[in-house]
Design an enzyme around this catalytic site. Structure first.
Site, short mmCIF file in Angstrom:
data_model
loop_
_atom_site.label_atom_id
_atom_site.label_comp_id
_atom_site.label_asym_id
_atom_site.label_seq_id
_atom_site.Cartn_x
_atom_site.Cartn_y
_atom_site.Cartn_z
N LYS A 24 -1.90 3.66 14.33
CA LYS A 24 -2.01 2.58 13.33
C LYS A 24 -0.75 2.52 12.47
CE LYS A 24 -4.39 2.81 8.96
NZ LYS A 24 -3.60 2.04 8.03
N ASN A 25 -0.33 3.68 11.93
CA ASN A 25 0.77 3.69 10.96
C ASN A 25 2.14 3.52 11.61
OD1 ASN A 25 -0.98 3.98 8.81
ND2 ASN A 25 -0.91 6.20 8.84
N CYS A 118 -7.22 0.28 1.16
CA CYS A 118 -8.20 1.26 0.67
C CYS A 118 -7.98 1.55 -0.80
CB CYS A 118 -8.07 2.55 1.47
SG CYS A 118 -8.88 2.46 3.08
N ARG A 123 -1.19 3.37 -5.89
CA ARG A 123 -0.18 3.06 -4.90
C ARG A 123 0.69 1.87 -5.33
NH1 ARG A 123 -2.19 3.96 1.22
NH2 ARG A 123 -3.93 2.61 0.87
N ASP A 307 -3.85 12.08 4.72
CA ASP A 307 -4.86 11.37 5.51
C ASP A 307 -5.86 12.31 6.18
OD1 ASP A 307 -3.94 8.88 4.88
OD2 ASP A 307 -2.99 8.46 6.80
N ARG A 399 -10.84 0.07 10.48
CA ARG A 399 -9.47 -0.24 10.11
C ARG A 399 -8.46 0.65 10.83
NH1 ARG A 399 -7.91 0.56 4.69
NH2 ARG A 399 -5.99 -0.26 5.55
#
Length: 418
Positions: A24-25, A118, A123, A307, A399
């Site tokens: 994903k990242n 999220c 952030r 994470d 997600r």
């Protein structure tokens, strides 16, 4: 909010093998980078997750033509016609912020509303605005949206105040096709940064130093069409290894990014797991993985990944003894604590530290996912709990996980999506 539920019947010892999906990242910034290529980008092993779907819609909103077949995505960015993005997609996904650098690099201007995602902390995007500002970008704000315009800058040596992954990616994307040379200090060193630079270099960019704190970019005027395979997801790999730990099972991962999992392997070893590791393959025996860990501190790469923190918290909640977890990246990463407590976990939070004292067994109940990794942690807890666990709001889990229910079934879990 989608209120679909995952039902887990706990108590099964997992045993089997599973393939690890694309990252994903890594996929999201590479998709953003496709905006810099005036032609076609083909991405292989692109994960089929909702964050990728939102990024696709954002790219289509500015004129990209996108076709998909399974995990293969073709992006044609020949004709970009807009410089702003629809709020409904930018608002749900934090990673949309990397589109600032990409679209600025392509069009010279952009308008985007503050990105969402999220709720694991503030952030702020100050780091993004700061580094791009050093590179000559001019910003203005109106009604919660940011307008940015590329400007001239004599400043070719710029520095990030914190090694933010997204801000590093934005600086790289803006510089890659700028025609100017930049030296960026204080960069994030995550594998996904290396992946982005590798993608850009293969399409004709001139980037050196990826994976170190200083990245040098000699901006080019044109990038070429490319076919690229996305790396496997290290957080998904870590999740499935912990499924083996929590059920004292035997789990084999294929296409695992072992080079980037050393911090996770180290803690698993401390817990008593037996690991056999090859280049892209790992086998975990979790039969004796029941020891507490004195201290885990989340840090920027190559430190322990934030994470993975929630999932290790779940695993340590059934270990022998007490463990300390310190969260240094996001100030609101402990949202899963109250839900784990509903299952009988013994966890005490003081500031940014949590003390997790292992209990003999968790018990199944109804819990609610409040963010992506916390949702995965609750699912893992359900695998080891007595009785039935119902995880509401599994939209958060989707997600980042392509099909976690399918994958855990392959390993022998009793699990259904309702």
């Amino acid at each position: 909010m989608d209120m679909s539920t995952i039902h887990v019947c706990g108590g099964n010892t997992l045993c089997g093998e599973v393939d690890i999906q694309g990252s994903k990242n890594a996929a999201l910034p590479v998709m953003a980078a496709s905006l810099l290529i005036k032609g076609k980008t083909v991405l292989k092993n692109c994960p089929v997750i909702t964050d990728v779907e939102h990024m696709q819609k954002l790219l289509e909103a500015v004129g990209c033509m996108i076709t998909k077949s399974g995990r293969t995505m073709e992006i044609d960015a020949s004709d970009i016609c807009a410089t702003s993005f629809p709020t409904e997609h930018a608002n749900v996904m934090r990673s949309s912020v990397v589109l600032i650098g990409a679209l600025l690099g392509r069009m010279g201007e952009i308008s985007i509303c503050y990105p969402g995602g999220c709720v694991i902390g503030k952030r702020p995007i100050d780091f993004h605005l700061d580094i791009l500002g050093q590179m000559g970008v001019e910003f203005s704000e109106e009604n919660g949206c940011i307008a940015a315009r590329a400007g001239k800058s004599e400043n070719r040596k710029v520095m990030l105040p914190f090694p933010s992954v997204g801000a590093t990616e934005n600086a790289i994307l803006y510089a890659a096709a700028s025609g100017c040379a930049y030296q960026i200090s204080g960069c994030a060193r995550e594998p996904e940064i290396i992946e982005l630079c590798e993608f850009l270099n293969r399409s004709g960019a001139r980037i050196a130093g990826a994976g170190t704190s200083v990245i040098t970019i000699i901006g080019v005027k044109k990038l070429s069409e490319i076919c690229y395979r996305i790396m496997p997801d290290r957080i998904v790999a870590g999740t499935y290894l912990l499924a083996g730990v929590m059920t004292r099972g035997l789990v084999v991962l294929n296409q695992a990014p072992c080079d980037y999992l050393s911090g996770v392997f180290e803690v698993l070893g401390e817990m008593g797991a037996d690991l056999a590791i090859a280049k892209d393959w790992v086998c975990l025996n979790g039969e004796n993985a029941n020891r507490s860990v004195r201290y885990i501190k989340t840090e920027v790469y190559p430190g322990f990944p934030t994470d993975m923190q929630s999932m290790f918290m779940a695993a340590l909640s059934i270990s022998q003894g007490c463990s300390i977890l310190e969260e240094t990246i996001f100030e609101n990463r402990f949202q899963v604590v109250d839900e784990l407590k509903k299952m009988g976990a013994d966890i005490h939070v003081i500031g940014r530290r949590a003390m997790v004292c292992g209990v003999k067994k968790l018990r199944g109940t109804v819990v609610e996912a409040k963010e992506l990794r916390g949702g995965a942690a609750l699912l893992l807890a359900g695998l080891s709990a007595d009785g039935d666990t119902y995880i509401k709001n599994d939209v958060f889990i989707r997600r980042g996980y392509e099909n976690i229910v399918r994958d855990l079934k392959l390993l022998g879990a009793k699990i259904e999506e309702e």
